[in-house]
Design a protein around this motif. Structure first.
Motif, short mmCIF file in Angstrom:
data_model
loop_
_atom_site.label_atom_id
_atom_site.label_comp_id
_atom_site.label_asym_id
_atom_site.label_seq_id
_atom_site.Cartn_x
_atom_site.Cartn_y
_atom_site.Cartn_z
N GLY A 171 84.24 45.06 -9.93
CA GLY A 171 83.85 46.44 -10.19
C GLY A 171 84.26 46.78 -11.61
O GLY A 171 85.22 46.23 -12.13
N LEU A 172 83.51 47.65 -12.25
CA LEU A 172 83.87 48.05 -13.61
C LEU A 172 83.70 49.56 -13.72
O LEU A 172 82.61 50.07 -13.50
N GLU A 173 84.77 50.24 -14.02
CA GLU A 173 84.69 51.70 -14.15
C GLU A 173 84.88 52.06 -15.62
O GLU A 173 85.88 51.70 -16.22
N ALA A 178 78.85 48.33 -15.36
CA ALA A 178 79.37 49.53 -14.71
C ALA A 178 78.37 50.04 -13.69
O ALA A 178 78.73 50.66 -12.69
N ARG A 179 77.11 49.76 -13.95
CA ARG A 179 76.07 50.24 -13.04
C ARG A 179 76.00 49.39 -11.78
O ARG A 179 75.77 49.91 -10.69
N VAL A 209 75.19 48.14 -5.44
CA VAL A 209 74.22 48.92 -6.22
C VAL A 209 73.63 50.02 -5.35
O VAL A 209 73.43 51.15 -5.80
N LYS A 257 76.13 52.77 -5.18
CA LYS A 257 76.23 53.49 -6.46
C LYS A 257 75.01 54.38 -6.66
O LYS A 257 75.13 55.51 -7.14
N LYS A 309 74.37 58.44 -7.05
CA LYS A 309 73.62 58.98 -8.18
C LYS A 309 72.61 60.04 -7.73
O LYS A 309 72.39 61.01 -8.43
N ALA A 349 83.83 47.15 -2.44
CA ALA A 349 84.79 47.37 -3.54
C ALA A 349 84.14 47.52 -4.92
O ALA A 349 84.54 48.41 -5.67
N PRO A 350 83.15 46.68 -5.27
CA PRO A 350 82.60 46.83 -6.62
C PRO A 350 81.92 48.17 -6.85
O PRO A 350 81.69 48.54 -8.01
N ALA A 351 81.61 48.91 -5.80
CA ALA A 351 80.96 50.21 -6.00
C ALA A 351 82.00 51.29 -6.30
O ALA A 351 81.64 52.43 -6.56
N GLY A 352 83.27 50.92 -6.25
CA GLY A 352 84.32 51.87 -6.62
C GLY A 352 84.32 53.09 -5.72
O GLY A 352 84.20 53.00 -4.50
#
Lengths: 293, 441, 355
Positions: free
Chosen positions: A119-121, A208-209, B243, B246, B250, B271-274
């Motif tokens: 993940g990238l914020e 980030a997307r 995605v 995320k 959006k 997790a990667p979607a924060g």
């Protein structure tokens, strides 16, 4: 109608993201006539390197600087080991060499940093903004702003600096440029380094997307139709092409999808680009016409 | 402080049995592992095969299966079909005389490509939670086992859960569900079932496709926002999952109205979607967590002994790891049941298949295995190669999954005719004469 | 003195036009074929047939198909996998919808369908050239896999969208065992290679090379560009289509559209880069490399002493090494493995003399 605008604006903003990748292509194509298929894997490599360093506790700017240094190192290596020996070979050969290069860079990225998804914020919240009933994504607006800054910086570089002038000279006529004492090899190294920087910026935004992972290198496939429409040698064209592709594919997905079946965003830009090529073989802003028989 | 745990009683029983066994060469049973530890799907592979291997080490540490030790070797597939086929051919013959028991490729593509071969070679092919839905019908697919949950049961269980949330299946009338599916055969597979359920319960369903790999979903989510559904079912794969979450954020669609399917349910998907993933619900057949006795046992005897297979010990007890453990339990149980019939020695694939077809796990057995709540009760037969068809629901809190429901059962009786029809079609295409399951002993 | 060429003269035009003008070459070929058809089935085992020989043959054929288009006619294509997919799915559907159609006829019709599709996507090549063409072929790549997944009819409404091989029987003989599948593949591939070899020696083949080397000049001397280019696409599609159906029927036994993705196209392209653009025999060398090299690495990973290098890492490096090899070949030996073989042969023909 509101919905139409929402789709349109969303598409335009997505198109900006495509343009970001396409700009890297344009730079290299302008200076060396190489269609660099490895741009996608450069984006991936940059994002993955940055994220891995950042996760290991490096502060943001330091990680950015180290990654940039890595990209410059790659640029120098590519110039020395790939471009120099292949000078004066056919464009198709050079294209295939960049295919090999993209495999190398991807393999190296995987060997160095492993294959998990990161993940990238970037610290930009992505709660939607409502503007007159139309929802806008904050993040995409930020990305569009970044692209604008990048394009401005690049055009300044091309028009105001010495190195930029030599770049344009090389793009215009490599032989004449050599004759007035411009060092071709140095120019190439610079251009690849700049493309690496653009790749890093694109990689951060895309990462980030989507999260940083292996499908990032596939953004190259979205950039290709953008280039066809915008022309291979114009940065402005890359932006316009991106906007056209982004908007039309989204509109097609929403309004054509129900008619012929959804999920057409993979091939629609290509068909559009193909139609474009048949009508305007040099793209909208392309300089060199394709020779005909 | 002597607690008669399962492991201890096993050791006791085995030491008694071991005395009876003459000191021959160690009899071994082999598991060929078509694993993937590199490539884009490495996260799933390392977790799953890590759990599977650790469970086998745990069984070995406790004397093996009735004195038969387990052995295995790995062959890297990178999730690529051809490599998987090559690995299958390389490993199917067993290892140093230890016969192969079953293959577990954990890849739809590889499973399809080795389906015919498995039947010809008489080697069970285990596709836990995935694979061809119609291979549930064992009369046509004698060697394929989509254990626990096939794609049809998945959706059916999700619809049952949504019905529960609405206060009963009759309340589903007038509700709207959107499925967001991966543009591949895997993603499309459940469309007809959802349509069937929609007709039955009177809700409306809309199918929205995301082209592979799914890193661009703007238009799909705008469509969803316009449709204003009550629930979104996410049939994702890999990068498509974060995605989706995320992009949902959006366009302002709440994550707690999105239900992920079985391949959208791991830590690596959320997790990667924060922050966007907070509240996301998904189904699972194998809750994450380290509190189950069997996991404690593995921790004590394998991981703490420095023999754990995971490179990253933080992933112990994660969704994929636990799936590997569950897979290990099911494989080894089948082996044990087959040994009861054919003798306590290394068995051929054909004999192990009998074990799978007669696999039966009830709560008492699960309790003694230390896996109550980790594995659902299962009962397989010649006609039914799936067995369970139940899932639990879990929710992501931003850091980890926590289970929010008990086992929810799919409506398997409703699905059975569709499965049989599909299997019959396949049999006709391939010129297979289905077995008569009434005659199987 | 393996190659004693003394006394071998062509005494007729037919002799002049033979595929192999040297007695030694003819004998070597006959021996090789005899070995492949007679000896190998007896000495090979399942693993060799299923995991090495069959994919090697199929990939050789795919390489040949792309080589006709890219190596001989100079049209770059990244859509090879799409044409393979069309061939596989078409052959499957012909067999399914027309019961009783012999297997070889299905393969042939699958090839023809792929040829037609290839012509459609080859049409833009009349207006655009060079690597702009990859846009058209990439359009083919994405469109075909989308269509095959989207419309259930192509896979007989199989819920999982996969097709599986029909029963492999020809004239009542069952070819479904590994040996049978190997022999079937070998026969088809050998016949098509013979066809391909003769194609590039024909007028059409020479026209292709003329177009490749300079199409303006070719047009000036009266070579019909439209026909020549489209025939290159059609024949390339035909060969690739048959390769695709063999891939699905004799190698894997089943296939999904995703099995013919862009990576497969790259794989075929790499085969022809390694084997040499514009060579027939080279495709075998390139395909052999493509099949054996990963196996070598994978087995090496198992054989190395533990702890020296992580086996996973070695697999990781595979992509890297492949990319490096492509670049190295483009720089050092643009004519590929075929050229190395040719050099070797020239040496042998003169041996023991130096020159």
């Amino acid at each position: 109608m509101e919905f139409f605008f929402e789709v349109l604006i969303g598409g335009l903003l997505a198109g900006v993201m495509y343009s970001l990748v396409a700009i890297g292509f344009v730079l290299i194509y302008k200076a060396s006539g190489v269609f660099n298929f490895a741009q996608g894997s450069m984006v991936l490599f940059a994002a993955l390197t940055f994220v891995s360093l950042h996760e290991r506790g490096m502060p943001f700017w330091l990680a950015f600087a180290v990654t940039l240094a890595a990209m410059v190192a790659i640029a120098l290596l590519v110039e020395r080991l790939v471009l120099r020996p292949l000078v004066n070979r056919s464009p198709i050969t050079l294209f295939m060499a960049t295919l090999g290069l993209s495999y190398m860079i991807e393999g190296a990225a995987q060997a160095l940093w492993g294959a998990q998804v990161h993940g990238l914020e970037l610290g930009i919240s992505d709660e939607p903004l409502a503007l007159g009933g139309v929802l806008l994504s904050q993040f995409d607006l930020f990305a569009a702003g970044t692209a604008a800054v990048l394009v401005t910086a690049l055009s300044l570089l091309f028009s105001k600096t010495r190195i930029g002038l030599s770049l344009r000279a090389v793009a215009d006529d490599p032989l004449a440029a050599l004759a007035v004492g411009i060092r071709l090899q140095r120019i190439w190294a610079v251009v690849w380094a700049v493309a690496g920087f653009v790749g890093l910026v694109a990689g951060l935004l895309w990462g980030a997307r989507l999260g940083v992972q292996f499908s990032l290198s596939l953004v190259v496939l979205k950039a290709l139709p953008v280039l066809i429409i915008g022309g291979f040698s114009s940065i402005g064209g890359a932006i316009v092409g991106g906007l056209i592709i982004g908007a039309s594919e989204k509109l097609a997905e929403i309004y054509l999808g129900p008619v012929i079946g959804g999920g057409l965003e993979n091939w629609f830009p290509y068909v559009l680009a193909l139609l474009f090529l048949l009508v305007r073989p040099a793209g909208l802003f392309g300089e060199r016409a394709i020779e005909r028989v | 402080m002597f607690k008669p745990t399962f492991a201890r009683s096993l050791v006791l029983a085995l030491s008694l049995a071991a005395a009876a066994v003459t000191a021959q060469a160690e009899p071994e049973q082999y598991f060929p592992l078509q694993s993937y530890r590199v490539g884009p799907y490495a996260a799933g592979g390392t977790g799953f095969f890590g759990g599977f291997i650790d469970y086998m080490q745990y069984v070995n540490a406790n004397g093996g299966v009735n004195g038969v030790k387990l052995t295995w070797s790995e062959c890297e597939t990178e999730y690529v079909v051809e490599k998987g086929v090559e690995c299958y051919e390389r490993l199917k013959k067993g290892l140093n005389g230890a016969p192969a028991a079953a293959t577990n490729p954990l890849s739809v593509g590889i499973a399809y490509a080795t389906l015919d071969r498995s039947t010809a070679d008489k080697l069970p092919l285990i596709t836990i939670n995935h694979g061809r839905t119609d291979s549930t019908d064992g009369s046509v697919f004698p060697y394929a086992f989509p254990l626990q949950l096939n794609p049809y049961s998945e959706v059916s269980a999700i619809v049952n859960y949504i019905g529960k949330q609405a206060g009963g299946l009759d309340k589903l009338k007038g509700q709207k569900i959107v499925t967001l599916y991966h543009g591949s055969p895997y993603g499309k597979e459940t469309i007809p079932v959802l349509d069937l359920l929609a007709k039955k319960y009177g809700f409306t369903v809309e199918h929205v496709e995301v082209p592979h790999p799914g890193n661009e979903q703007q238009s799909q989510w705008l469509n969803i926002r316009r449709a204003k559904p009550d629930w979104v079912i996410l049939r994702g794969w890999g990068v498509m999952n974060p995605v989706a979450l995320k992009t949902a954020q959006k366009v302002g669609f709440p994550a707690n109205r999105i239900i992920g399917n079985i391949w959208s349910n791991s830590e690596d998907d959320a997790a990667p979607a924060g922050a966007a993933a907070k509240g996301f619900i998904s189904i699972t057949t194998h809750p994450s967590g380290t509190e189950f006795p069997v996991l404690k046992g593995i921790k004590k005897q394998v991981v703490d002994a420095g023999k754990g297979n995971l490179a990253d010990p933080k992933r112990f007890g994660s969704v994929y790891y636990n799936l590997g453990v569950v897979n290990g339990i099911l494989n080894i149980e089948a082996l044990r049941i087959a040994q009861d019939k054919f003798g306590k020695k290394p068995l051929s694939g054909e004999q192990v298949r009998w074990g799978f077809e007669n696999l039966k796990l009830d709560d008492a057995r699960l309790k003694s295995l230390g896996a109550l709540g980790l594995v659902q009760p299962l009962k397989l037969s010649c006609a039914d190669h799936e067995g369970g068809g139940a899932v639990r629901f879990q929710q992501w809190d931003g850091q980890k999954w926590s289970v929010i429901s008990d086992w929810v059962q799919a409506d398997r009786a409703l699905l059975r005719p569709i499965i049989e029809e599909s299997a019959r079609k396949y049999a006709k295409e391939k010129g297979i004469t289905p077995r008569d399951c009434g005659k199987e002993g | 003195m393996l190659y004693n060429e003394a006394g071998q003269f062509s005494i007729s035009y037919a002799g002049e036009r033979r595929l192999f003008r040297l007695r030694q070459d003819r004998r070597a070929l006959a021996l090789l074929l005899a070995f492949a058809f007679v000896i190998v089935p007896f000495v090979g085992n399942d693993y060799w047939f299923s995991a090495i020989l069959i994919p090697f043959l199929v990939l050789s054929l795919a390489g040949l198909g792309l080589n006709l288009l890219t190596g001989y006619a100079g049209q770059l294509s990244l859509g090879s996998a799409a044409f393979m997919a069309v061939g596989a799915f078409a052959a499957y559907n012909f067999g399914l919808r027309l019961p009783g159609l012999p297997l070889l006829a299905c393969l042939f019709l699958g090839g023809v369908t792929a040829a037609l599709v290839a012509v459609v996507f080859g049409l833009p090549s009349l207006r655009i050239k060079g690597f702009y063409l990859i846009v058209s072929t990439l359009a083919a790549q994405f469109f075909v896999s989308w269509a095959l997944t989207k419309f259930g009819w192509f896979s007989n409404d199989n819920a999982s969208g996969v097709i599986s091989a029909p029963p492999l029987t020809i004239f009542g003989v069952d070819f479904s065992a590994p040996v049978g599948r190997y022999l079937l593949t070998l026969s088809v591939v050998a016949a098509l290679f013979w066809l391909g070899k003769n194609l590039v020696r024909s007028e059409l083949g020479r026209n292709w090379m003329a177009v490749r080397d300079m199409d303006t000049a070719a047009a000036v001397i009266g070579i019909p560009l439209l026909k020549t280019k489209l025939l290159a696409f059609a024949l390339s599609g035909f060969f690739l289509g048959i390769a695709g159906s063999l891939w699905a029927f004799t190698y894997l036994g089943t296939v999904e559209p995703h099995g013919f993705d862009l990576n497969r196209s790259f794989q075929v392209l790499f085969i022809i880069i390694l084997s040499g653009l514009g060579s027939i025999l080279g495709n075998f060398l390139g395909a052999a490399f493509m099949v054996l090299f990963p196996l070598l690495l994978s087995n090496l990973a198992g054989a190395l002493p533990v702890g020296l290098i992580d086996p996973g890492q070695l697999e990781n490096l595979q992509k890297f090494i492949f990319g490096a090899l492509i670049i190295a070949f483009l720089i050092k030996e643009p004519e590929g493995l075929a050229r190395l073989w040719q050099r070797f042969r020239e040496r042998v023909r003169l041996w023991p003399l130096r020159y």
